[in-house]
Design a protein around this motif. Structure first.
Motif, PDB file in Angstrom:
ATOM      1  N   GLY A   6       8.050  13.132   1.750  1.00 18.40           N
ATOM      2  CA  GLY A   6       8.243  13.853   0.503  1.00 18.40           C
ATOM      3  C   GLY A   6       7.467  13.267  -0.667  1.00 18.40           C
ATOM      4  N   ILE A   7       7.636  13.900  -1.804  1.00 20.46           N
ATOM      5  CA  ILE A   7       6.875  13.511  -2.986  1.00 20.46           C
ATOM      6  C   ILE A   7       7.501  12.299  -3.670  1.00 20.46           C
ATOM      7  CG2 ILE A   7       8.128  15.126  -4.481  1.00 20.46           C
ATOM      8  CD1 ILE A   7       5.436  15.616  -5.924  1.00 20.46           C
ATOM      9  N   THR A   8       6.658  11.348  -4.010  1.00 17.58           N
ATOM     10  CA  THR A   8       7.063  10.160  -4.765  1.00 17.58           C
ATOM     11  C   THR A   8       6.030   9.941  -5.868  1.00 17.58           C
ATOM     12  OG1 THR A   8       5.773   8.610  -3.417  1.00 17.58           O
ATOM     13  CG2 THR A   8       8.013   9.116  -2.664  1.00 17.58           C
ATOM     14  N   LYS A   9       6.266   8.967  -6.705  1.00 18.08           N
ATOM     15  CA  LYS A   9       5.296   8.661  -7.754  1.00 18.08           C
ATOM     16  C   LYS A   9       3.943   8.318  -7.135  1.00 18.08           C
ATOM     17  CE  LYS A   9       4.499   5.660 -11.750  1.00 18.08           C
ATOM     18  NZ  LYS A   9       5.056   4.553 -12.589  1.00 18.08           N
ATOM     19  N   ARG A  10       3.978   7.597  -6.020  1.00 13.77           N
ATOM     20  CA  ARG A  10       2.738   7.173  -5.373  1.00 13.77           C
ATOM     21  C   ARG A  10       2.020   8.347  -4.724  1.00 13.77           C
ATOM     22  NH1 ARG A  10       2.149   3.800   0.275  1.00 13.77           N
ATOM     23  NH2 ARG A  10       0.168   2.767  -0.134  1.00 13.77           N
ATOM     24  N   THR A  11       2.773   9.195  -4.004  1.00 18.43           N
ATOM     25  CA  THR A  11       2.145  10.256  -3.212  1.00 18.43           C
ATOM     26  C   THR A  11       1.924  11.564  -3.972  1.00 18.43           C
ATOM     27  OG1 THR A  11       4.264  11.108  -2.372  1.00 18.43           O
ATOM     28  CG2 THR A  11       3.212   9.314  -1.134  1.00 18.43           C
ATOM     29  N   ALA A  12       2.365  11.638  -5.208  1.00 18.52           N
ATOM     30  CA  ALA A  12       2.271  12.880  -5.979  1.00 18.52           C
ATOM     31  C   ALA A  12       0.883  13.530  -5.969  1.00 18.52           C
ATOM     32  CB  ALA A  12       2.733  12.637  -7.413  1.00 18.52           C
TER      33      ALA A  12
ATOM     34  N   THR B  62      -8.728  12.925  -6.476  1.00 22.88           N
ATOM     35  CA  THR B  62      -8.621  11.723  -5.658  1.00 22.88           C
ATOM     36  C   THR B  62      -7.172  11.291  -5.507  1.00 22.88           C
ATOM     37  OG1 THR B  62      -8.858  10.293  -7.595  1.00 22.88           O
ATOM     38  CG2 THR B  62     -10.871  10.852  -6.385  1.00 22.88           C
ATOM     39  N   TYR B  63      -6.912  10.585  -4.421  1.00 23.61           N
ATOM     40  CA  TYR B  63      -5.648   9.890  -4.206  1.00 23.61           C
ATOM     41  C   TYR B  63      -6.028   8.469  -3.813  1.00 23.61           C
ATOM     42  CZ  TYR B  63      -1.460   8.352  -1.606  1.00 23.61           C
ATOM     43  OH  TYR B  63      -0.383   7.633  -1.130  1.00 23.61           O
ATOM     44  N   VAL B  64      -5.874   7.549  -4.768  1.00 33.35           N
ATOM     45  CA  VAL B  64      -6.219   6.142  -4.527  1.00 33.35           C
ATOM     46  C   VAL B  64      -4.934   5.327  -4.530  1.00 33.35           C
ATOM     47  CG1 VAL B  64      -7.532   4.142  -5.329  1.00 33.35           C
ATOM     48  CG2 VAL B  64      -8.445   6.454  -5.692  1.00 33.35           C
ATOM     49  N   TYR B  65      -4.760   4.495  -3.516  1.00 36.85           N
ATOM     50  CA  TYR B  65      -3.561   3.669  -3.453  1.00 36.85           C
ATOM     51  C   TYR B  65      -3.932   2.238  -3.072  1.00 36.85           C
ATOM     52  CZ  TYR B  65      -3.968   4.662   1.579  1.00 36.85           C
ATOM     53  OH  TYR B  65      -4.428   4.789   2.866  1.00 36.85           O
ATOM     54  N   LEU B  66      -2.967   1.350  -3.245  1.00 38.02           N
ATOM     55  CA  LEU B  66      -3.173  -0.070  -2.982  1.00 38.02           C
ATOM     56  C   LEU B  66      -2.392  -0.473  -1.732  1.00 38.02           C
ATOM     57  CD1 LEU B  66      -4.549  -2.525  -4.454  1.00 38.02           C
ATOM     58  CD2 LEU B  66      -2.304  -2.998  -5.447  1.00 38.02           C
ATOM     59  N   ILE B  67      -3.028  -1.242  -0.846  1.00 37.51           N
ATOM     60  CA  ILE B  67      -2.337  -1.759   0.334  1.00 37.51           C
ATOM     61  C   ILE B  67      -2.378  -3.289   0.319  1.00 37.51           C
ATOM     62  CG2 ILE B  67      -2.736   0.268   1.780  1.00 37.51           C
ATOM     63  CD1 ILE B  67      -5.045  -1.239   3.122  1.00 37.51           C
ATOM     64  N   TYR B  68      -1.333  -3.892   0.852  1.00 41.23           N
ATOM     65  CA  TYR B  68      -1.204  -5.353   0.901  1.00 41.23           C
ATOM     66  C   TYR B  68      -1.340  -5.991  -0.482  1.00 41.23           C
ATOM     67  CZ  TYR B  68      -2.343  -4.095   5.728  1.00 41.23           C
ATOM     68  OH  TYR B  68      -2.375  -3.491   6.960  1.00 41.23           O
ATOM     69  N   GLY B  69      -1.147  -5.185  -1.518  1.00 38.85           N
ATOM     70  CA  GLY B  69      -1.214  -5.699  -2.879  1.00 38.85           C
ATOM     71  C   GLY B  69      -2.590  -6.097  -3.349  1.00 38.85           C
ATOM     72  N   MET B  70      -3.639  -5.757  -2.561  1.00 42.11           N
ATOM     73  CA  MET B  70      -4.975  -6.219  -2.949  1.00 42.11           C
ATOM     74  C   MET B  70      -6.121  -5.284  -2.557  1.00 42.11           C
ATOM     75  SD  MET B  70      -5.169  -9.361  -0.191  1.00 42.11           S
ATOM     76  CE  MET B  70      -6.735  -9.971  -0.790  1.00 42.11           C
ATOM     77  N   TYR B  71      -5.918  -4.370  -1.628  1.00 40.51           N
ATOM     78  CA  TYR B  71      -7.017  -3.508  -1.191  1.00 40.51           C
ATOM     79  C   TYR B  71      -6.759  -2.049  -1.587  1.00 40.51           C
ATOM     80  CZ  TYR B  71      -8.049  -7.511   1.795  1.00 40.51           C
ATOM     81  OH  TYR B  71      -8.318  -8.777   2.261  1.00 40.51           O
ATOM     82  N   HIS B  72      -7.749  -1.433  -2.184  1.00 36.61           N
ATOM     83  CA  HIS B  72      -7.638  -0.026  -2.548  1.00 36.61           C
ATOM     84  C   HIS B  72      -8.193   0.859  -1.435  1.00 36.61           C
ATOM     85  CE1 HIS B  72      -7.525  -2.038  -6.527  1.00 36.61           C
ATOM     86  NE2 HIS B  72      -6.659  -1.073  -6.798  1.00 36.61           N
ATOM     87  N   CYS B  73      -7.613   2.037  -1.286  1.00 39.65           N
ATOM     88  CA  CYS B  73      -8.093   3.029  -0.340  1.00 39.65           C
ATOM     89  C   CYS B  73      -8.255   4.348  -1.073  1.00 39.65           C
ATOM     90  CB  CYS B  73      -7.099   3.211   0.813  1.00 39.65           C
ATOM     91  SG  CYS B  73      -6.938   1.766   1.878  1.00 39.65           S
ATOM     92  N   MET B  74      -9.389   5.005  -0.853  1.00 46.78           N
ATOM     93  CA  MET B  74      -9.664   6.254  -1.550  1.00 46.78           C
ATOM     94  C   MET B  74      -9.545   7.444  -0.609  1.00 46.78           C
ATOM     95  SD  MET B  74     -13.109   7.656  -3.345  1.00 46.78           S
ATOM     96  CE  MET B  74     -13.180   9.406  -3.733  1.00 46.78           C
ATOM     97  N   ASN B  75      -8.839   8.458  -1.080  1.00 45.75           N
ATOM     98  CA  ASN B  75      -8.659   9.699  -0.338  1.00 45.75           C
ATOM     99  C   ASN B  75      -9.125  10.886  -1.165  1.00 45.75           C
ATOM    100  OD1 ASN B  75      -6.458   9.035   2.089  1.00 45.75           O
ATOM    101  ND2 ASN B  75      -6.312   7.684   0.319  1.00 45.75           N
TER     102      ASN B  75
END
Length: 201
Positions: free
Chosen positions: A63-69, A78-91
């Motif tokens: 479902g929808i969250t602040k991160r996945t909105a 774009t949908y850019v998020y952070l993984i492991y607190g240090m790496y960005h991923c671009m969608n």
């Protein structure tokens, strides 16, 4: 480098259809430091369904969250998020509003702004490991959470058609690093250029 930008219409289809079409296209990020451009060589589609099975490998599955909105918005941002607190991923968000689909850019081949990419990665050269992974390419091309939800039809960050398309073979296989997904880990939604050295390992 000469190219023509993707338009809003290019992002309207399902992620599994857009993902292979992104191969051979250019990811361009214009900053004060440099204009970065790289050829997309590997992608993964997320969201939607495959053979009537909902994709439980997608961030939007619960479902929808602040991160996945951003995934729930209309394609073309774009949908850019952070993984492991240090790496960005671009969608790349695709499909009509509410469909919650996106394409992860997994690997790119540097084309322009290479010296700045090397500096950003604290690397010694433009070896294949400069951009052969989602976190690596974001760091090389200076893509961070500041680029989350950006309109891809603007001038800062966008996808572009090469004016002279090249020829290559596309490999389609299961997505990687999503062992948490039950059915989704078996979806054949990873696409990459056959024999391209910049494809992630």
């Amino acid at each position: 480098m000469k190219f023509s930008k993707w338009t809003k219409k290019n992002y309207e289809a399902d992620a599994c259809c857009v993902a292979p079409k992104l191969l051979g296209q250019y990811l361009v990020h214009a900053t004060d430091k440099a204009i970065y451009a790289a050829r997309i060589v590997e992608t993964e589609a997320y969201g939607g369904t495959y053979r009537r099975q909902v994709d439980d490998g997608a961030h939007s599955f619960r479902g929808i969250t602040k991160r996945t909105a951003p995934m729930f918005e209309a394609g073309g941002i774009t949908y850019v998020y952070l993984i492991y607190g240090m790496y960005h991923c671009m969608n790349i968000v695709t499909a009509p509003q509410g469909n919650a689909q996106a394409v992860l850019i997994r690997a790119v081949e540097p084309v322009q702004g290479i010296a700045a990419m090397i500096e950003n990665r604290n690397a010694q050269s433009a070896a294949v490991n400069l951009t052969n992974g989602p976190g690596k390419l974001c760091r090389a091309m200076d893509i961070t959470l500041k680029q989350n939800r950006i309109d891809l039809c603007g001038n800062e960050l966008f996808i572009a058609h090469p004016l002279v398309p090249d020829t290559f073979s596309v490999v389609c296989t299961e997505r990687i690093n999503i062992e948490y997904a039950g059915m989704g880990k078996h979806f054949p939604w990873r696409f990459y250029m056959k024999d391209n050295p910049y494809v992630s390992k």
